[in-house]
Structures are given as C-alpha cells and as structure tokens.
Scaffold this active site. Sequence first.
Site, PDB file in Angstrom:
ATOM      1  N   ASN A   1       0.841  -1.202   0.000  1.00  0.00           N
ATOM      2  CA  ASN A   1       0.000   0.000   0.000  1.00  0.00           C
ATOM      3  C   ASN A   1       0.878   1.254   0.000  1.00  0.00           C
ATOM      4  OD1 ASN A   1      -2.298  -1.840   0.764  1.00  0.00           O
ATOM      5  ND2 ASN A   1      -1.142  -1.893   2.677  1.00  0.00           N
TER       6      ASN A   1
ATOM      7  N   GLU B   1       8.856  -4.642  -0.950  1.00  0.00           N
ATOM      8  CA  GLU B   1       7.693  -3.755  -0.840  1.00  0.00           C
ATOM      9  C   GLU B   1       8.034  -2.324  -1.211  1.00  0.00           C
ATOM     10  OE1 GLU B   1       4.956  -5.250  -0.592  1.00  0.00           O
ATOM     11  OE2 GLU B   1       5.883  -7.153  -0.062  1.00  0.00           O
TER      12      GLU B   1
END
Length: 886
Positions: free
Chosen positions: A282, A315
């Site tokens: 995210n 990530e």
Amino acid sequence: QAEESSVCRRVFAMSYRVLLPENVDPTHYDLTLEPDFVSFDYRGKVVIDLDVKTDKVKEIQLHSRAVAIFSASFTAEGGEPIEAESWSMHNPTDVLTFGFDKELAKGKGKLTIDFRGILNDQMAGFYRSKYGDNKHMAVTQFEAIDARRCFPCWDEPARKATFDVTFIVDNNLTVISNMPEKNCWAHSTAGKKQVAFLTTPKMSTYLLAFCVGEFEFIQGLTKDGILMRILAVPGKTDQLQFALKTAIRSLDFYNEFFKIPFPLPKCDMIAVPDFSAGAMENWGLITYREGALLCDESTVSATLKQRIATVITHELAHQWFGNLVTMQWWDDLWLNEGFANWSQTFAADSLFPEWNIWQSYVSQEQAQALLLDSLRSSHPIQVPIAHAKEVEEVFDAISYCKGGSVVRMIFRVLGLEKFQEGLQLYMNTHKYSNTETTDLWAAWEKVSGVEIGNMMKTWTGKMGYPLVKITGFSESGGNMTLELEQQWFLADGSVEAADAEVSWVIPLITGTSDGASEVQMMKEKKMTLTVPAKAGSWLKLNFGQHVPVRVQYPKELIDRLSKSVQDLAPEDRVGLLSDSFALCKAGLSDPADMVSLLLGLQAERNDNVWKEIKQSADALNARLQNLSDPAPSAAFKAQIARIMRPIFKEIGWETRPGDDDNTKTLRTVLTAMAGTYLAGDDEVKSTASQLYRRFEEDVQKGISQDVRAPVLGIMVASGDKAQWERLRELHNANDEPILRRDIYSALSKSKDSKLKDTMLDWSLEDAVRSQDMVFLPIAVAASGEGGPQAVFDWLQRSFDRIYDRLGTTSMILFNHVVRCSGMGHASEDMATKVEQFWQSKPKIYEMTKKTVAQTVESVRTNSKFLSAIQKSSVSTSEYWQQYSKL
C-alpha cells in the site's frame, strides 16, 4: 493508419476481460468510516467525483461485496441530488447497480453512498486482528479485489483516482493511512475524535490502506527528509530497529536508482498480528506479518534477518514499480511482482554485500521458478485473466520468481547503464498511469537498440523454459566449438509431438577458467557456438546462472566440471547441482550419476551450495524411502552423513565470536540435515538434549535461533507424547510468530502417527492463527514417516472445516492446502485419488483448477522418478557396497 491498427489490436486483446462499463469514470473518493470495536462493524459514507462520459446514462455500475447500502444519490455539477430509485447486486461479479428514474447529466457530478460494513475476521477487506488480552486492531488488505469489501468503488487497477480519508474513532485509538494526518478535532459524540488525512496521489483502489488501534512506533528520516515510521502493537518497539534502518537505507537506494523521488511525504510500515500475505505494498502504508518485519537484532537468526531485509526491499520497490506505474489489468501482475522479486535482491545486495545474496536468489527464487515451470500444467508469465477473481491462482512462483528471473536475464543482456536508463524512461513516461508489458520492452529497446520485445515474447508469452543440450564439442587453436540444441524441459521427461515446435530466444553466457564470454543469442533450435578455451579446460554454460534454463553436458565436459567444481562461483555450483538433479528426475541421466556428484562435495563450505545439497539429498532420499527394501535409503543416509560430518564438526552447534551471517546460515542448514542424516548419532542426540534444556529455561534466548528449529525437531523425533505436549504448551504461552513456526516444524517430526493426526486437527483450533494454519499440514506432509497420507486423510475427513477457515478467507492461502494434498506422494494411484477428490467439489475445483493440475502432475512426476530409481543400480544393495569402506 498504423496507430489505429495498434489501438484495434489492443481492444481485441482486452475483449476477454470482464470489466465495468466506461461510461462513468471515478476521479476522486471522499471516504468517511466509523468503526465499532464492540459490534465489529462500521458505518461509512463515500462521495465519489464522477465524469459521466456519455448521454442517456440512467444507471451506474461499480463493485461492492458484503456491504449493506442504505442510500445513494447522484448530483450533477450545479444540479440537485437525484436519489437512486433502486439498487441490485450481481453476486458472481460483485457488481452493484444503481438505477435512476432520470438520465444523468453528461459531465462532472458526485455519487454519494451511505453504507455499513463488517469488520470481518477473514484477513481481507477492512478486517479485525486480535492481539494481547482480547484486544483488536482494524486493518486493510485490498489486493487484489477486496477494496470493494470495504466500500463501493471501481475496483479495477486502471480506474485510478485520488482519495480523501476521514475516520471517526475513540479518543484512545490511533489511525494511520496512506498520507499524513491533515487535522484532528473533537467529534460531536462524546469520547470520539475525527481524523482526516491529506489527499493521496492518483492511484488504484487496491493500494488504499488504513489501520486503527493502539500502536507504538519508532521513526527516522531519509536523506531527502521522508519520514519513515515502523509501527506495531504495544510492547514490541524493541523489535523495530532493524526494520527502520533497512527501510531508510532502502528508500534512499531506490530514490537514487530510479532518479524519481519518492512522491509521498512519509512512509509507514506496520506489523499486523493476523495477515494473509507476507506483506502488502500500500502506497505510503505498507502492512506486514509480524514475522516479516519484527526481530530482536541480538537474537535473530541470519536466515530471518535476510528474509526481513528482502521483504522490505521488495515492498519498497513496489512504491515505484506497481504504485507509481501500475499494470493495466491482472494479466500483467508479473510487472508488479516479477520486478519487485528481482529488485528485492538487487537492493539487498547493495545494502548488505557481505551476504552474497544473489547466490541465495539462484538457490531459492530461481529454483522455485524452475520447479513449477517444468510442469505441463504451469502457465505463462503473462496469463490471460478474464474475471479478476482468477488472479488469486497466479500469485505464485511464476509471477514472482520466474518474473524476477527474466528481469535478471534482461539486466545481464543490457548491463546496468541501459537497464537503469530504460526503467527511468518507462517510469517518467507512465507515472500515475497504467501500462502493459510491451510498454516496458519499448522503453528498454529505445535506450539500448536491443530487440528486447522479440526475445521476451518467447519468455513471457509461453509457459516453460528450455533445456540447452551440448550434443557435441571439439577443441582447436585455443577455442572450443559447441554443437547446441534446445528443447522444452519438462520435469517428467515426457515428449509430445507438438513439443518440437516450441523454442526460445536464449541469451548464452559461457564461462571457462579464463572468465565469462560475451552474451550471444540462440534464436533457432540448433546452433554452433565457438568460445575461447584452453585445451582440456572446463566449460560452464549459463555462466553465473543469469538465465532460467537447464543445461545438459556430454560426459567428458561434466567430468571436467566435477573435477574443477570448486573453481566455479557458488551460484554456478548451485546451478550445476540443480540441473543435475532435475535431469536425473526427468529420466535424462542415471540416478547413480547424481549420487556420485553429491558424494563428491565433501570439500564444500558455502551455505547456499549446502542448501542445494540438502534439497537434492532430501528429494532423492524421499524416493529411496518409497522402495520396499530399506537398505538403499539407509546406505544413502550413511553416505550423506559421511560427507557432512567433518564440516558439521567444524561449524558446530553454537554461535562463535566472529561468525558472519553466512556461517550462521550454514549452521542452520547443517543442523537441519543432522536431524535426518545423523539422527542416530549419540553425540548429536546428547548435544541436542543439552540445548533443549537451555531452550526450556529461556525460549527466546536460551539457544541460538539459527539452530532452534532443528534442535526442537531432533528432540521431538526421539521423544514421547509428554514432551510433544510440553512443546505445544510452550506454543500456546508465546505469541512470537517465528518461535511458533519453529514449534510447528518440530512437532511434525514425531514418529507417532496419532500425534501427526492430533497436530492436523489442532491446526483448525483458535490456538493456531488462520494465517499460520497451512504451516502445519505442510510440515506434516514434509515429515515422511506417513506424513503425506496423514495429510490426505485429514483433508478428506475435515474438509468443510478447512474450507470454512481458509477458503472463505484467502484463496491464495487455500491453494497451499491444495498443494499439501499431493505433497510427498509418488504413485499413480495417489495422483488419481488427489485429482478425483478435488473434482468431486466442482465449485472449489473451478477456483483451484490450475493448482490441482500442478499438484497432480507433481505426484505423477514423483511416480516416474521412483520407477527410474527402481530400475537404477542405486536401488540395489550391491551398488552401495562400493561406499561401505569410505
């Protein structure tokens, strides 16, 4: 004309995709949520800025799932609200349709929806996670298609928009989201506050995130002043330091590498007690499993430290590759995950060069890709996805590991400068928008002049990979001339008529004692290749293991490599071993040759090569144990014990001053092997017993975490039910996730079949978190000693409970259960039983068809390998007599 044809081709290519209508387009969401931690639900309101693109629009379609709608209205710019007169759900596609009695004005407007949702316990959408003494936090997991489980939205990656997020929560709770907090004020309800966040960049719905709860954190700044925070539930701040240091260094690295500054003012990373994936990228709020982010640097194992570092670098790579530039549709999932898989290692190698982490990449990531992609039931890197729900079956080693492996191949072909220049062009051209694979090829082609697209369509558009065979060679005048031939490599060695038509454009890198050659391309089925080489020199094809292929050598060249194996770099030694075992399993070489190669590696000192030795030895031993005669397996285990005993004695059980992380990893591998190959050794049992007593006195610091799991496993394997139960009680008294995983691994080693059944039933109880449930059947299936059959029997008798716990939560996790059903089996009869079991459940079979096919094919491949071993000399006691005096 050319441009029009290109557009037509793209529209035709996308025609199979099931998408929402494009007559209405969202541009901005203003979302307000009020969660209730008593009733575990939330009230919500979303105001969506729309662009109505066509006339005569009387209905609006968007996605929603498990959300109760109270009201909806549309307000055209400068107009009055029009209430929706009806709304209906199409559950198979999650499409929510609002009907209006008037046509909506073309142009800009706002859709306002009031709704209620559930804070579910399924680790998807907006859900609750339990920790401590019955406390809860709320967190999101929206990828791939679960933003719709939180609020109504256009839940497709290409329907990008900006987001304003506001929360109404109790005063004692903290709220975080993608962007920094804009303001906070007292709410009209006593004891509550309202927290609003800054507007996000334009992004896909699956990247929106928020967390609500009681959190503690540490923080720091990058060189460019980006605020980096690492958060966790209370009581764990002493486990955040390594993650913070790694995250800051990693973000600085990517800023420099991509030459595009991280576009958000902050980046949060939070450890979540219940989380279905390893982590989720995210934008500006990255969520992790606790075991993928938290560690105590003074006690963490070297293996876990490297794992945490590469998850962080993975990530953070997504913040550019996936978030800033996003795939158009799920067909190109690999553009996100394949690049991040490569990038995690590229960045970690820069941050921690002492780890030699590319060696680990070859032995783990590339190996996983080659294993899965050697099946006829594999799939291309670019796999057509019609319904978005289908994407959950391709979050696998093809999208991640094969994707990363072909990126690594391109890097080797282009070199750092052109590779980096092409990425920067790609990102600057497409930032805040969506792309397809061909856009990336075009950028690299433009800066390099290399025909990347023609090469790569053979790697991403079809499944599988080639076997490059050296069918002959000659030496003359300081050169070696090789006759090469390529064919589709399949794990079971099968050949069908159409296979002859399959070929790849293969970058060839050869190496000799004088170094590596220039890259040359093999574009046809056959090729003659001449390289500089001294007479009698060893030669290694696929030098450096930069290309995901297998290589088969004639006997003389494999003999030269075997004699000079320590002259090769570790990644080439790993590749040689991996290729040799794969060829053996496929029936393309004699198992006796594999045994000879393994037993010739007594001088090996590299941790990654020993990982490969363990993997090959374990796989070969598993099939030897399937023989009716136990003598060959016992003899093989004795010989593996012989070659590992000297280095195990040298490395020892205990961490020593000056040990680097690679030495600690080697110790982990060797102690794990000791549980299999030195299990009857009195000294091993005595030392393990001493260490176990220290562990019971202090489960976290009593013994090195590098050897904790093997030590526990050795003790369980030789222990009784009372000891097994004591270890299970230790699990229940500790919530540290890596300790729990070590205990699962150990408990599976019991020789008592009833305890294996108990362990499998226990996996469905609340004491085991849903996120961890799959670790237990995986461990039992891998344990031998009746483990595979125990898992299959458990699956049949407990299927409804298993599916209720995982199938409704995460099909990605549930697919691991599917794989467990075939793990360790090696008979045609079991392949048929596994296949029929899943086919007897049509609805679930339809969602897991790819995974079932791969599982069944793997069992049949094992069965063929067992047949080959039965026909080989290694299945006879006479063969092993040659080693009896060593």
